[in-house]
Write an enzyme that holds these catalytic residues in place. Structure first.
Site: not given
Ligand code: XBP
Ligand code: MG
Length: 253
Positions: A9, A11
């Site tokens: 993953d 973020d």
């Molecule tokens: C995390 C998310 C994303 C980010 C924002 O994604 O939910 O929506 O918070 O990014 P992951 P966007 O942990 O699966 O990587 O604004 O581009 O959606």
């Molecule tokens: Mg995440």
């Protein structure tokens, strides 16, 4: 069976981009658009229950604002989110957002051991590319056999789509992969895809429960900066190495 790929993953897992990237970029886009919204870190923790920036904006308008008139909420959220993405990429290009502890070392170790790397994220490809190239260099995108991003699938996490997409591209079964995640939405998604995981929590997810995860840690650790175990058996290891993953895998499957 053995470990053939590690699926990450993005973020909150490979970098603390939620707090230092996305949240900052959301607030910049609000200010730039003349909106008087300013999401605090505590509010953002609540809003993170909704994955995907566009859906998060819509959710905020629908659930947190009493009076906000807009003709076409979908179009409004789409445009505001595009602006947010621009600010996010700009922030990444400033190069101030590091990877989390142990991430680069584990990427390197996996490559040295012939284990593939892949990404399964809800965010957009352009955001992933900006983070990876600014932290690991312009060649680093080639380290990843597959990058599964939000725009490539119909349903975002907690739906399993992005993990299924990555497995399909890798041509591997769930038991040949280990996922690295930080959040419950990601955990639910990967379990639906038949995968299992090492969880590294952060300040937005440390209250969440990951009952059947292989192990739950505060971060991946380094020799000089050991991880703390939140749940599970670390077999005497103090940082996540390929050796440790093999041990974990052997005991788990
Ligand atoms: C995390 C998310 C994303 C980010 C924002 O994604 O939910 O929506 O918070 O990014 P992951 P966007 O942990 O699966 O990587 O604004 O581009 O959606
Ligand atoms: Mg995440």
């Amino acid at each position: 069976m053995s470990i053939k790929a590690l699926i990450f993953d993005v973020d909150g897992t490979i970098s603390n981009t939620e707090k230092h990237g996305h949240l900052v970029a959301f607030n910049k886009s609000f200010q730039f658009s003349g909106l008087d919204w300013n999401w605090s870190s505590d509010l953002y923790r609540e809003l993170l229950e909704v994955t995907g920036g566009k859906l998060r904006i819509k959710y905020y308008v629908e659930n947190y604002l009493d009076h906000f008139d807009v003709d076409d909420l979908d179009k409004f959220a789409l445009e505001l989110h595009q602006l947010k993405t621009n600010f996010y990429v700009e922030l990444m290009n400033e190069g101030k957002i590091p990877l989390r502890t142990g991430v680069e070392r584990l990427f390197t170790e996996a490559r040295e051991n012939g284990i593939q790397l892949a990404i399964a994220t809800t965010t957009s490809l352009v955001n992933v590319e900006a983070l990876i190239t600014n932290t690991l260099g312009s060649d680093a995108l080639s380290w990843f056999s597959v990058i599964g991003a939000g725009e490539m699938v119909k349903n975002l996490k907690p739906a399993p789509d992005v993990f299924e997409y990555v497995l399909d591209q890798l041509k591997l079964s769930p038991k040949e992969c280990i996922v690295f995640e930080d959040s419950l939405n990601g955990y639910v998604a990967l379990r639906k895809a038949g995968l299992n995981t090492v969880i590294t929590v952060n300040e937005y997810t440390s209250h969440q429960k990951f009952d059947d995860a292989m192990i739950v840690l505060n971060h991946l650790g380094e020799a000089e900066k050991p991880f703390s175990v939140i749940n599970g058996d670390n077999f005497g290891y103090s940082y996540v190495s390929i050796d440790f993953l093999k041990k974990l895998y052997e005991r788990f499957y």
